[in-house]
Design a protein around this motif. Structure first.
Motif, PDB file in Angstrom:
ATOM      1  N   GLU A 203      42.700  -0.770 -44.885  1.00 41.10           N
ATOM      2  CA  GLU A 203      43.657   0.247 -44.432  1.00 41.10           C
ATOM      3  C   GLU A 203      43.067   1.644 -44.571  1.00 41.10           C
ATOM      4  N   PHE A 204      42.384   1.895 -45.682  1.00 44.09           N
ATOM      5  CA  PHE A 204      41.744   3.190 -45.894  1.00 44.09           C
ATOM      6  C   PHE A 204      40.687   3.445 -44.823  1.00 44.09           C
ATOM      7  N   ALA A 205      39.820   2.467 -44.605  1.00 45.12           N
ATOM      8  CA  ALA A 205      38.727   2.635 -43.635  1.00 45.12           C
ATOM      9  C   ALA A 205      39.243   2.787 -42.212  1.00 45.12           C
ATOM     10  N   ASP A 206      40.338   2.096 -41.884  1.00 45.21           N
ATOM     11  CA  ASP A 206      40.884   2.193 -40.528  1.00 45.21           C
ATOM     12  C   ASP A 206      41.432   3.583 -40.227  1.00 45.21           C
ATOM     13  N   ASN A 207      41.680   4.365 -41.250  1.00 44.26           N
ATOM     14  CA  ASN A 207      42.197   5.725 -41.066  1.00 44.26           C
ATOM     15  C   ASN A 207      41.096   6.782 -41.146  1.00 44.26           C
ATOM     16  N   LEU A 208      39.842   6.361 -41.003  1.00 44.89           N
ATOM     17  CA  LEU A 208      38.711   7.288 -41.057  1.00 44.89           C
ATOM     18  C   LEU A 208      38.045   7.392 -39.697  1.00 44.89           C
ATOM     19  N   ILE A 209      37.505   8.553 -39.425  1.00 42.40           N
ATOM     20  CA  ILE A 209      36.724   8.794 -38.215  1.00 42.40           C
ATOM     21  C   ILE A 209      35.268   8.970 -38.636  1.00 42.40           C
ATOM     22  N   GLU A 210      34.381   8.160 -38.098  1.00 41.92           N
ATOM     23  CA  GLU A 210      32.948   8.269 -38.424  1.00 41.92           C
ATOM     24  C   GLU A 210      32.295   9.224 -37.437  1.00 41.92           C
ATOM     25  N   PHE A 211      31.442  10.107 -37.951  1.00 43.69           N
ATOM     26  CA  PHE A 211      30.804  11.091 -37.076  1.00 43.69           C
ATOM     27  C   PHE A 211      29.397  11.394 -37.579  1.00 43.69           C
ATOM     28  N   ALA A 212      28.618  11.984 -36.707  1.00 43.40           N
ATOM     29  CA  ALA A 212      27.269  12.457 -37.051  1.00 43.40           C
ATOM     30  C   ALA A 212      26.958  13.648 -36.153  1.00 43.40           C
ATOM     31  N   GLU A 213      26.664  14.780 -36.761  1.00 43.83           N
ATOM     32  CA  GLU A 213      26.336  16.006 -36.037  1.00 43.83           C
ATOM     33  C   GLU A 213      25.006  16.536 -36.566  1.00 43.83           C
ATOM     34  N   GLU A 214      24.341  17.342 -35.753  1.00 43.39           N
ATOM     35  CA  GLU A 214      23.018  17.838 -36.160  1.00 43.39           C
ATOM     36  C   GLU A 214      22.828  19.268 -35.684  1.00 43.39           C
ATOM     37  N   LEU A 215      22.287  20.082 -36.583  1.00 42.01           N
ATOM     38  CA  LEU A 215      21.876  21.448 -36.282  1.00 42.01           C
ATOM     39  C   LEU A 215      20.395  21.571 -36.621  1.00 42.01           C
ATOM     40  N   PRO A 216      19.734  22.644 -36.201  1.00 43.20           N
ATOM     41  CA  PRO A 216      18.307  22.789 -36.533  1.00 43.20           C
ATOM     42  C   PRO A 216      18.031  22.798 -38.030  1.00 43.20           C
ATOM     43  N   ASP A 217      18.993  23.319 -38.834  1.00 40.20           N
ATOM     44  CA  ASP A 217      18.751  23.466 -40.271  1.00 40.20           C
ATOM     45  C   ASP A 217      19.091  22.225 -41.083  1.00 40.20           C
ATOM     46  N   PHE A 218      20.058  21.434 -40.630  1.00 40.85           N
ATOM     47  CA  PHE A 218      20.461  20.258 -41.412  1.00 40.85           C
ATOM     48  C   PHE A 218      21.271  19.315 -40.543  1.00 40.85           C
ATOM     49  N   LYS A 219      21.472  18.111 -41.068  1.00 44.70           N
ATOM     50  CA  LYS A 219      22.295  17.101 -40.412  1.00 44.70           C
ATOM     51  C   LYS A 219      23.546  16.863 -41.259  1.00 44.70           C
ATOM     52  N   LEU A 220      24.628  16.554 -40.606  1.00 37.57           N
ATOM     53  CA  LEU A 220      25.869  16.249 -41.311  1.00 37.57           C
ATOM     54  C   LEU A 220      26.476  15.001 -40.686  1.00 37.57           C
ATOM     55  N   SER A 221      26.717  14.009 -41.528  1.00 37.49           N
ATOM     56  CA  SER A 221      27.418  12.814 -41.082  1.00 37.49           C
ATOM     57  C   SER A 221      28.516  12.542 -42.098  1.00 37.49           C
ATOM     58  N   GLY A 222      29.399  11.648 -41.753  1.00 37.98           N
ATOM     59  CA  GLY A 222      30.436  11.355 -42.723  1.00 37.98           C
ATOM     60  C   GLY A 222      31.617  10.628 -42.157  1.00 37.98           C
ATOM     61  N   LEU A 223      32.657  10.563 -42.984  1.00 39.23           N
ATOM     62  CA  LEU A 223      33.902   9.903 -42.656  1.00 39.23           C
ATOM     63  C   LEU A 223      35.024  10.896 -42.898  1.00 39.23           C
ATOM     64  N   LEU A 224      35.789  11.176 -41.859  1.00 43.48           N
ATOM     65  CA  LEU A 224      36.854  12.175 -41.917  1.00 43.48           C
ATOM     66  C   LEU A 224      38.190  11.490 -41.695  1.00 43.48           C
ATOM     67  N   GLY A 225      39.164  11.785 -42.554  1.00 50.51           N
ATOM     68  CA  GLY A 225      40.480  11.186 -42.420  1.00 50.51           C
ATOM     69  C   GLY A 225      41.178  11.614 -41.138  1.00 50.51           C
ATOM     70  N   LYS A 226      41.923  10.718 -40.540  1.00 47.52           N
ATOM     71  CA  LYS A 226      42.703  11.048 -39.351  1.00 47.52           C
ATOM     72  C   LYS A 226      43.778  12.074 -39.705  1.00 47.52           C
ATOM     73  N   PRO A 227      44.360  12.732 -38.689  1.00 51.02           N
ATOM     74  CA  PRO A 227      45.247  13.862 -38.976  1.00 51.02           C
ATOM     75  C   PRO A 227      46.460  13.524 -39.827  1.00 51.02           C
ATOM     76  N   ASP A 228      46.967  12.289 -39.726  1.00 50.13           N
ATOM     77  CA  ASP A 228      48.129  11.921 -40.532  1.00 50.13           C
ATOM     78  C   ASP A 228      47.734  11.100 -41.763  1.00 50.13           C
ATOM     79  N   PHE A 229      46.463  11.171 -42.140  1.00 45.38           N
ATOM     80  CA  PHE A 229      45.974  10.474 -43.337  1.00 45.38           C
ATOM     81  C   PHE A 229      45.432  11.522 -44.308  1.00 45.38           C
ATOM     82  N   THR A 230      46.308  12.031 -45.156  1.00 48.66           N
ATOM     83  CA  THR A 230      45.946  13.084 -46.102  1.00 48.66           C
ATOM     84  C   THR A 230      46.352  12.661 -47.505  1.00 48.66           C
ATOM     85  N   LYS A 231      45.918  13.442 -48.496  1.00 50.75           N
ATOM     86  CA  LYS A 231      46.193  13.133 -49.894  1.00 50.75           C
ATOM     87  C   LYS A 231      46.776  14.360 -50.599  1.00 50.75           C
ATOM     88  N   PRO A 232      47.498  14.160 -51.700  1.00 42.40           N
ATOM     89  CA  PRO A 232      48.075  15.307 -52.416  1.00 42.40           C
ATOM     90  C   PRO A 232      47.067  16.075 -53.255  1.00 42.40           C
TER      91      PRO A 232
END
Length: 626
Positions: free
Chosen positions: A216-245
């Motif tokens: 359930e936790f993983a199904d509410n994540l968005i996987e992404f990978a972005e790149e700039l000349p200085d560094f790379k950023l990848s990760g898992l971002l929660g969907k808009p209605d999947f937040t924590k207190p």
């Protein structure tokens, strides 16, 4: 007699242990990092009594020869740094050579290690920093380290440890973070013989998150990978209605090293601030990759804080990349079926023809009586002409009745009243980059309903207009300023003496957003001009609300943009169409078109969602069609 003395090795090790070994979780972290540096593919952690009695870390890595094992327990003995220049090109997790010596000085320490090509391994026992034995021993390739009775010779440190439950939680976090950063390594953790974690090696961070936190936790994540000349950023971002207190699920990794970083946290907040409610926090597992010489990992004894060479570039890059993810993935909340929905009925139901026992029959309330149908009222047909103000009318012909239908008494026919506003058939529009999108209706004079390919979108007309106006105001401020509407008759506003004082402090701010105000004596203010989109009827309330929101003291240069932004948000809210306002077809289409051109079309400036999506498959599940 000289007062300055050189510390003994024993005292120096205990001082170092105070920096490196804060609690049992610190020991686990250091030993796991050594195991990773040894190219292990499997790491097993066992603890007892929250790590106070036993910490055991075993790996199948490269192991050590006898001479290296002995040197590893000396302070500042390392194979990873030989020159000062090496500190700028560190690819390993351990490099200071302090961990093992510090840990051994405050515990009963045992090391068992063997290289793959050696016949015998080496076993070393140390008690409180004092070597007890060094001998040959049989063991499997790799390294096994046991820490018994941590802080047994430093009782003051032992008293500061928390309960077993708390210490286990910290250790679990350390193992979890390491497992997230290194999905190709198998990790296991047990406490008092009970398995807490056991995650196999896998190929991706998403799969590792699923193993650690559940489907359930993983199904509410968005996987992404972005790149700039200085560094790379990848990760898992929660969907808009999947937040924590809280921020517990905001984890940052730099070159597979778990780190703490206020800068990355601030960049995440900046990028997601408009999409997350004020009292909630995003779920984000971020993995950065950059060249070792652009970051200093040697600023903290436990290596959990780092210093970036160009923080401004990193900050702006993270903000830009996460905002790209938001737009690319369409941060729109979805209506989904609860996991507790009732099972669908079977297609064929076999009727039980046995007599019903009325004594056991469940009583049901009688049906609500229907109001009598007046035969005097004229029944309008479906083909009633549509209102003239509709942009393009839909031609609806009255259906042809068959013989049976014609004999139905008029008072028993179903009355179908035409809606107040009929949306023309084929009212196509632009909604973001979705294709074949058609305007359908407006519910409760509040929600615009749009149909896409196998999707339905519900758009809140007020918050949509609020977002459009807010971005328009921001752009106008950067160019020619917000258009001003002069009033033929000035509007008077009664305020308090405190509000008059605040107005004097923030007079320039009101001018920037389009208000022309004048003191009229006493506690009265004249409004001579207002921002053109703002309805005149709301001008007085907007002024008083702004005066209540602004602080009494002048802003610093840093605070001015924040105050101005708050003012623009309030101005957009007061100027936008409201729930309950009637919009015609053209107005709805124009609003959605402008929303689609906004920089952040998914949330209003207060972070409320603008669009909610419901899939056709979801609708069919609700009606048990699937």
């Amino acid at each position: 007699m000289p007062k300055i003395k050189i510390l003994s090795a024993d005292v120096a090790n205990k001082i170092a242990a105070g920096e490196v070994v804060e609690r049992p979780a610190s020991v686990v972290k250091e030993l796991i990092e050594n195991a990773i540096d040894a190219e292990s593919t499997s790491i097993r952690v066992e603890i007892r009594a929250g790590g106070k009695r036993l910490i055991s870390v075993s790996d199948n890595g490269s192991g050590m020869e006898r001479e290296d094992a002995l040197l590893a327990l000396e302070r500042h003995a390392t194979s990873k740094v030989s020159r000062i220049e090496d500190l700028e090109n560190i690819h390993t997790f351990g490099f200071r050579g302090e961990a093992l010596a510090s840990i051994a000085s405050v515990s009963q320490f045992e090391l068992l290690t063997r290289t793959a090509d050696a016949i015998q391994g080496t076993k070393i026992s140390v008690d409180g920093g004092v070597f007890r034995s060094v001998e040959e021993s049989g063991c499997s390739p790799g390294t096994h380290i046991s820490i018994n009775n941590l802080f047994h010779n430093v009782p003051a440190r032992l008293k500061f440890l928390k309960t077993d439950t708390t210490e286990v939680r910290h250790i679990t976090n350390q193992v979890t973070w390491s497992a997230l950063a290194h999905p190709s390594i198998h990790f296991s953790l047990s406490h008092n013989g009970k398995t807490i974690l056991d995650v196999r090696a896998c190929d991706s961070h998403m799969e590792r998150a699923r193993l650690l936190y559940g489907k359930e936790f993983a199904d509410n994540l968005i996987e992404f990978a972005e790149e700039l000349p200085d560094f790379k950023l990848s990760g898992l971002l929660g969907k808009p209605d999947f937040t924590k207190p809280n921020r517990e699920y905001q984890l940052f990794f730099m070159n597979q090293r778990t780190i703490r970083s206020q800068m990355i946290g601030a960049a995440l907040k900046e990028a997601l601030g408009a999409t997350i409610q004020k009292d909630r926090h995003a779920v984000a597992l971020l993995f950065m990759t950059l060249e070792p010489d652009t970051v200093d990992v040697n600023v903290h004894p436990a290596k959990i804080e780092v210093r970036f060479r160009n923080e401004r570039t990193i900050f702006s890059g993270i903000v830009r990349m996460i905002r790209n993810v938001i737009h690319k993935e369409k941060f729109i909340p979805k209506i989904e079926t609860s996991t507790e929905t009732e099972p669908a009925p079977t297609k064929e139901v076999e009727v039980d023809k046995t007599p019903i026992d009325t004594s056991r029959q469940i009583s049901t309330p009688p049906p609500r009586p229907r109001p009598p149908i007046s035969t005097d009222r004229k029944v309008e047909s479906i083909g009633t002409p549509q209102p003239e103000n509709v942009e393009s009318e839909r031609s609806v012909t009255q259906p042809t009745m068959d013989e049976d239908t014609q004999h139905i008494p008029e008072e028993t026919r179903t009355v179908v009243q035409p809606p107040q506003q009929q949306i023309p058939e084929g009212a196509m529009l632009k909604l973001l980059d979705f294709e074949n999108v058609e305007l359908k209706t407006n519910l409760f004079k509040t929600y615009i309903v749009v149909e896409g390919e196998d999707k339905i979108f519900f758009i809140d007309q007020h918050v949509a207009a609020e977002r459009v106006l807010y971005e328009r105001f921001v752009n106008q401020l950067k160019t020619n300023g917000i258009p001003v509407q002069g009033l033929l008759l000035p509007v008077t506003v009664e305020v308090t003496p405190q509000q008059v004082a605040i107005l004097k402090v923030h007079e320039n701010l009101f001018k920037k957003i389009g208000f022309e105000l004048e003191e009229f004596g006493g506690n009265t203010i004249l409004i001579r001009a207002i921002p053109s989109p703002l309805p005149t009827r709301t001008a007085s309330q907007t002024i008083t609300d702004l005066l209540d929101k602004l602080p009494e003291q002048p802003h610093t240069e840093i605070e001015i943009p924040e105050a101005l932004d708050d003012a623009l948000i309030m101005l957009a809210c007061r100027s936008a169409v409201k729930a309950g306002d009637t919009l015609d077809t053209k107005e709805m289409i124009n609003l959605i078109r402008e929303l689609s051109e906004a920089k952040l079309p998914f949330n209003c400036p207060h972070s409320r969602p603008i669009i909610i999506e419901m899939g056709r498959d979801e609708l069919e599940r609700r009606f048990h069609r699937q």
